[in-house]
Design a protein around this motif. Sequence first.
Motif, PDB file in Angstrom:
ATOM      1  N   PHE A  98     -14.142 -68.643  54.625  1.00 62.30           N
ATOM      2  CA  PHE A  98     -12.902 -69.247  54.132  1.00 62.30           C
ATOM      3  C   PHE A  98     -11.707 -68.745  54.929  1.00 62.30           C
ATOM      4  N   GLU A  99     -10.711 -69.592  55.070  1.00 58.34           N
ATOM      5  CA  GLU A  99      -9.444 -69.187  55.671  1.00 58.34           C
ATOM      6  C   GLU A  99      -8.650 -68.469  54.591  1.00 58.34           C
ATOM      7  N   ASN A 100      -8.085 -67.318  54.938  1.00 53.44           N
ATOM      8  CA  ASN A 100      -7.335 -66.515  53.988  1.00 53.44           C
ATOM      9  C   ASN A 100      -5.868 -66.498  54.397  1.00 53.44           C
ATOM     10  N   GLN A 101      -4.989 -66.840  53.477  1.00 52.45           N
ATOM     11  CA  GLN A 101      -3.558 -66.795  53.748  1.00 52.45           C
ATOM     12  C   GLN A 101      -2.936 -65.706  52.885  1.00 52.45           C
ATOM     13  N   ASP A 102      -2.329 -64.729  53.527  1.00 53.85           N
ATOM     14  CA  ASP A 102      -1.634 -63.665  52.801  1.00 53.85           C
ATOM     15  C   ASP A 102      -0.243 -64.188  52.445  1.00 53.85           C
ATOM     16  N   ILE A 103      -0.093 -64.657  51.216  1.00 53.73           N
ATOM     17  CA  ILE A 103       1.162 -65.300  50.825  1.00 53.73           C
ATOM     18  C   ILE A 103       2.315 -64.313  50.647  1.00 53.73           C
ATOM     19  N   LYS A 104       2.001 -63.025  50.704  1.00 53.30           N
ATOM     20  CA  LYS A 104       3.071 -62.019  50.672  1.00 53.30           C
ATOM     21  C   LYS A 104       3.844 -62.042  51.992  1.00 53.30           C
ATOM     22  N   THR A 105       3.140 -62.229  53.080  1.00 55.82           N
ATOM     23  CA  THR A 105       3.771 -62.191  54.403  1.00 55.82           C
ATOM     24  C   THR A 105       3.888 -63.567  55.041  1.00 55.82           C
ATOM     25  N   ASP A 106       3.078 -64.520  54.604  1.00 61.06           N
ATOM     26  CA  ASP A 106       3.079 -65.878  55.143  1.00 61.06           C
ATOM     27  C   ASP A 106       3.398 -66.827  53.994  1.00 61.06           C
ATOM     28  N   GLN A 107       4.690 -67.012  53.738  1.00 63.31           N
ATOM     29  CA  GLN A 107       5.153 -67.771  52.578  1.00 63.31           C
ATOM     30  C   GLN A 107       4.577 -69.186  52.558  1.00 63.31           C
ATOM     31  N   MET A 108       4.216 -69.638  51.366  1.00 61.16           N
ATOM     32  CA  MET A 108       3.698 -70.990  51.192  1.00 61.16           C
ATOM     33  C   MET A 108       4.800 -72.009  51.413  1.00 61.16           C
ATOM     34  N   THR A 109       4.409 -73.150  51.930  1.00 58.15           N
ATOM     35  CA  THR A 109       5.350 -74.251  52.113  1.00 58.15           C
ATOM     36  C   THR A 109       5.286 -75.164  50.888  1.00 58.15           C
ATOM     37  N   PHE A 110       6.309 -75.997  50.741  1.00 58.18           N
ATOM     38  CA  PHE A 110       6.274 -76.971  49.660  1.00 58.18           C
ATOM     39  C   PHE A 110       5.114 -77.942  49.854  1.00 58.18           C
ATOM     40  N   ASP A 111       4.778 -78.258  51.097  1.00 62.09           N
ATOM     41  CA  ASP A 111       3.635 -79.143  51.356  1.00 62.09           C
ATOM     42  C   ASP A 111       2.344 -78.537  50.820  1.00 62.09           C
ATOM     43  N   GLN A 112       2.152 -77.234  51.032  1.00 63.94           N
ATOM     44  CA  GLN A 112       0.950 -76.569  50.522  1.00 63.94           C
ATOM     45  C   GLN A 112       0.926 -76.581  48.995  1.00 63.94           C
ATOM     46  N   ILE A 113       2.066 -76.288  48.390  1.00 59.77           N
ATOM     47  CA  ILE A 113       2.159 -76.261  46.930  1.00 59.77           C
ATOM     48  C   ILE A 113       1.921 -77.662  46.363  1.00 59.77           C
ATOM     49  N   ASP A 114       2.486 -78.670  47.019  1.00 64.49           N
ATOM     50  CA  ASP A 114       2.297 -80.046  46.568  1.00 64.49           C
ATOM     51  C   ASP A 114       0.834 -80.467  46.679  1.00 64.49           C
ATOM     52  N   GLU A 115       0.161 -80.027  47.729  1.00 62.18           N
ATOM     53  CA  GLU A 115      -1.260 -80.338  47.906  1.00 62.18           C
ATOM     54  C   GLU A 115      -2.098 -79.678  46.815  1.00 62.18           C
ATOM     55  N   MET A 116      -1.770 -78.452  46.467  1.00 63.72           N
ATOM     56  CA  MET A 116      -2.479 -77.773  45.380  1.00 63.72           C
ATOM     57  C   MET A 116      -2.240 -78.493  44.054  1.00 63.72           C
ATOM     58  N   LYS A 117      -1.008 -78.908  43.821  1.00 66.26           N
ATOM     59  CA  LYS A 117      -0.667 -79.624  42.587  1.00 66.26           C
ATOM     60  C   LYS A 117      -1.441 -80.927  42.493  1.00 66.26           C
ATOM     61  N   LYS A 118      -1.575 -81.615  43.616  1.00 61.28           N
ATOM     62  CA  LYS A 118      -2.307 -82.881  43.636  1.00 61.28           C
ATOM     63  C   LYS A 118      -3.742 -82.682  43.140  1.00 61.28           C
ATOM     64  N   ARG A 119      -4.341 -81.572  43.529  1.00 63.76           N
ATOM     65  CA  ARG A 119      -5.717 -81.281  43.123  1.00 63.76           C
ATOM     66  C   ARG A 119      -5.796 -80.691  41.709  1.00 63.76           C
ATOM     67  N   ALA A 120      -4.812 -79.878  41.343  1.00 60.76           N
ATOM     68  CA  ALA A 120      -4.836 -79.191  40.042  1.00 60.76           C
ATOM     69  C   ALA A 120      -4.279 -80.046  38.907  1.00 60.76           C
ATOM     70  N   GLY A 121      -3.439 -81.010  39.242  1.00 61.43           N
ATOM     71  CA  GLY A 121      -2.890 -81.890  38.220  1.00 61.43           C
ATOM     72  C   GLY A 121      -1.461 -81.588  37.813  1.00 61.43           C
ATOM     73  N   SER A 122      -1.036 -80.341  37.968  1.00 64.60           N
ATOM     74  CA  SER A 122       0.344 -79.983  37.619  1.00 64.60           C
ATOM     75  C   SER A 122       0.727 -78.676  38.307  1.00 64.60           C
ATOM     76  N   TYR A 123       2.024 -78.485  38.457  1.00 64.84           N
ATOM     77  CA  TYR A 123       2.517 -77.211  38.986  1.00 64.84           C
ATOM     78  C   TYR A 123       2.331 -76.120  37.938  1.00 64.84           C
TER      79      TYR A 123
END
Length: 101
Positions: A11-36
């Motif tokens: 798996f690809e691992n992203q350290d979100i402490k040092t590599d901040q998530m983008t809104f695109d990434q968060i939106d993609e997760m929301k699309k799969r999870a159903g809600s923020y």
Amino acid sequence: MDELGDLIADFENQDIKTDQMTFDQIDEMKKRAGSYESLFSRKAMKYRSMGLSDKNLSEDDYRQLIQEEYTFLKRPVFIVNDQIFVGNSKKVIESLKNHLS
């Protein structure tokens, strides 16, 4: 994470402490999870210290808070094809293990 061992070795691992998530990434997760909100961790220390437990948060609020402060994302998050596995509950980890096996 230790419990998953070799199942997640590739798996690809992203350290979100040092590599901040983008809104695109968060939106993609929301699309799969159903809600923020389903991605949002109320266990984060800042949740209470910021007085968020006393507020009625909207989906836009959850989105903004997750992007601004990594501790508000329920972790870990695994995205496997079109499925998302959020959090470290026994149920989520078992479901991920079954999916990967």
